[in-house]
Design a protein around this motif. Structure first.
Motif, PDB file in Angstrom:
ATOM      1  N   GLU A 234     -50.850 -38.576  13.284  1.00 56.81           N
ATOM      2  CA  GLU A 234     -50.547 -36.378  12.787  1.00 56.81           C
ATOM      3  C   GLU A 234     -49.683 -35.797  13.666  1.00 56.81           C
ATOM      4  O   GLU A 234     -49.702 -35.868  14.503  1.00 56.81           O
ATOM      5  CB  GLU A 234     -51.265 -36.181  12.353  1.00 56.81           C
ATOM      6  N   ARG A 238     -47.780 -28.930  10.492  1.00 56.81           N
ATOM      7  CA  ARG A 238     -46.801 -28.634   8.819  1.00 56.81           C
ATOM      8  C   ARG A 238     -45.806 -27.851   8.767  1.00 56.81           C
ATOM      9  O   ARG A 238     -44.766 -28.357   8.354  1.00 56.81           O
ATOM     10  CB  ARG A 238     -48.512 -29.389   7.985  1.00 56.81           C
ATOM     11  N   SER A 239     -46.462 -26.454   9.147  1.00 56.89           N
ATOM     12  CA  SER A 239     -45.401 -25.977   8.875  1.00 56.89           C
ATOM     13  C   SER A 239     -45.815 -24.027   9.238  1.00 56.89           C
ATOM     14  O   SER A 239     -46.563 -24.175  10.053  1.00 56.89           O
ATOM     15  CB  SER A 239     -45.282 -25.455   6.916  1.00 56.89           C
ATOM     16  N   ASP A 411     -46.932 -36.362   3.689  1.00 56.30           N
ATOM     17  CA  ASP A 411     -46.994 -35.259   4.038  1.00 56.30           C
ATOM     18  C   ASP A 411     -46.916 -34.886   5.673  1.00 56.30           C
ATOM     19  O   ASP A 411     -46.992 -33.151   5.842  1.00 56.30           O
ATOM     20  CB  ASP A 411     -48.218 -33.686   3.213  1.00 56.30           C
ATOM     21  N   ASN A 412     -47.393 -35.665   6.400  1.00 53.43           N
ATOM     22  CA  ASN A 412     -47.325 -35.768   7.496  1.00 53.43           C
ATOM     23  C   ASN A 412     -46.093 -35.279   8.101  1.00 53.43           C
ATOM     24  O   ASN A 412     -45.081 -36.252   8.617  1.00 53.43           O
ATOM     25  CB  ASN A 412     -47.635 -36.751   7.980  1.00 53.43           C
ATOM     26  N   SER A 414     -43.288 -31.544   9.944  1.00 57.24           N
ATOM     27  CA  SER A 414     -43.196 -30.512  10.323  1.00 57.24           C
ATOM     28  C   SER A 414     -42.009 -29.725   9.331  1.00 57.24           C
ATOM     29  O   SER A 414     -40.974 -30.371   9.087  1.00 57.24           O
ATOM     30  CB  SER A 414     -43.603 -30.138  11.629  1.00 57.24           C
TER      31      SER A 414
END
Length: 487
Positions: A234, A238-239, A411-412, A414
């Motif tokens: 992970e 993410r953002s 989706d993993n 940044s």
């Protein structure tokens, strides 16, 4: 597909009694010789609270030694018709020079003298600490998008060994003591933690005698502590939205955590990255720059590490185009590659580019010296220099499709959205429009709408360090190679 055989570089590998690994590659095509010394120390070796030491030491290594005055290394090399420099990355620190072949003794003497007796004094530390801090201000703190890149690294990686920047922090540089730096020198700048390569026009027996003369008596040191650069799958975050006080236009950055260098998936992803991002014929350049004309520029590539590496993309939308739309287009092109795979024409382009780069780069004695040192330091063996191309050429379209699908269609990853700080602040501070009063009078004209700055006339300079060697261009984000040392 026909087999391609490139000329094999001659390689001699041996180890001195003090642990120094030496690689000789004799080639008499041009009367020059290149020497490279690679130390197994980079930002990955630094602990929290003491970041930036590897890069600081790159500067310290030009401040004189027992028999070489401050800045004398520059003068001796330049006055004898040579070139030289040093760089720092997450993985290593290197020093190198190219000189007329008659000056090989000079190059070896200079490198050995500072390995043996560098002047680690309070005066030199204070001087170079300020030089590094000024470099940080110039290349990062006052340069648009640069600190956002460093922050993106922290979003991708969870392990602090991987996440922190090579330049380090002002606070850590200020906290460094001369005792810290002396300990760092003894630990990492030892012959048993280094590789020396000599490439070019020399006689092997004479070179061996010179290496023995200058390096054999330098004492070895205890092995440095092992470094754990392992990572969970992970990403750290993410953002994030980053307010950049120097950016004139918003930007979008994406970073994926990918496998380590010299693994099957790394080879496939590296070629996939080239198809997406390398040159004017790449998919993202053609789509965003040529067809849609929606970005000022786009760049990115693979950051090659011995541990978990990264693939990153950076784009600056043109006025009238949003970061959300550019991000969607990038992800659409990634998905297309991960589902359809490369075309036969793209595979031919990859093959031609690989062969062209291999042939051209091998013409440089300095390139060969650096790559031989890198393989020896990282892999314990310089011979992959002669065989690495075969691994890239063996990658199939299906392997590229599978690797892109597995590591990038997720989706993993940044996402960093860079917002010009002045625009964001103005938007937050602007008062809500007042309701007009029913006075019957015609409305008075208000202020003109804000003017969007015109796009720069040319593509902006990459917010990474100055141009690097071909093998390292795609690693700019992760390697964060230091600016040329010209104190």
């Amino acid at each position: 597909m026909s087999t391609v055989t490139l000329p094999q570089a001659p390689i001699e590998l041996y180890t001195l009694g003090n642990g120094l690994r030496v690689v000789l590659s004799e080639d008499h095509s041009v009367p020059v010789v290149s020497v490279a010394v690679y130390y197994d120390v980079g930002s990955r070796n630094e602990r929290e609270g003491r970041t930036g030491f590897a890069h600081l030491f790159e500067h310290m290594m030009f401040q004189g030694s027992e028999n070489v005055p401050k800045a004398g290394h520059f003068q001796y090399v330049f006055n004898n018709g040579g070139t030289m420099n040093g760089t720092t990355s997450s993985e290593r620190t290197n020093y190198f020079e190219t000189l007329p072949s008659s000056q090989l003794p000079l190059a070896l003497w200079l490198e050995s003298d500072r390995m043996r007796s560098l002047k680690v004094t309070q005066e030199n530390l204070d001087n170079q600490r300020e030089a590094v801090k000024e470099e940080k201000r110039l290349s990062y703190d006052n340069r648009p998008y640069s600190n956002a890149f460093l922050r993106l690294n922290e979003l991708v990686y969870q392990n602090p060994r991987n996440a922190h920047s090579t330049i380090g922090s002002m606070e850590d540089l200020d906290a460094a003591t001369v005792e810290d730096v002396q300990r760092f020198f003894r630990t990492y700048y030892a012959p048993n933690n280094a590789v020396l390569t000599v490439c070019g026009d020399f006689d092997s027996e004479e070179a061996r005698a010179l290496v023995e003369k200058y390096f054999a008596s330098i004492p070895s040191q205890p092995s440095p502590p092992a470094v754990d650069v392992s990572e969970p799958e992970e990403v750290a975050a993410r953002s994030e939205i980053y307010r950049d006080p120097f950016a004139q236009l918003p930007a979008i950055m994406l970073g994926w955590k990918v496998p380590a260098r010299r693994t099957p998936d790394f080879y496939a992803l590296s070629l996939g990255s080239d198809l997406l991002l390398d040159g004017d014929s790449s998919r993202l350049y053609q789509r965003l720059v040529k067809d849609e004309e929606s970005v000022v520029g786009i760049q990115g590539g693979m950051g090659e590490r011995r541990g978990p590496s990264t693939l990153y993309v950076f784009a600056i939308p043109k006025p009238g185009h949003t970061t959300e739309a550019i991000r969607a287009t990038i992800q659409e092109e990634v998905k297309r590659l991960g589902t359809e795979g490369p075309t036969p024409e793209e595979m031919e382009k990859l093959r031609n580019t690989l062969l062209n780069d291999a042939v051209r780069s091998r013409q440089s004695t300095l390139f060969r010296a650096q790559r031989l040192a890198e393989y020896t330091l990282y892999d314990g063996d310089p011979h992959p220099f002669n065989t690495e191309l075969e691994r890239y050429l063996a990658v199939t379209p299906e392997r590229i499709r599978e690797a892109v699908s597995r590591y990038l269609l997720t989706d993993n990853h940044s996402v960093m959205e860079v917002v010009p700080a002045h625009a964001a602040d103005a938007a937050e501070e602007a008062p809500a429009p007042a309701e007009p009063e029913p006075s019957g009078e015609p409305a008075q004209p208000g202020a003109p709408p804000p003017q969007v700055p015109a796009p720069p006339p040319t593509e902006p300079a990459p917010p990474t360090e100055p141009a690097q060697a071909p093998a390292e261009t795609a690693a700019a984000l992760q390697q964060e190679q230091a600016s040329p040392t010209n104190e």
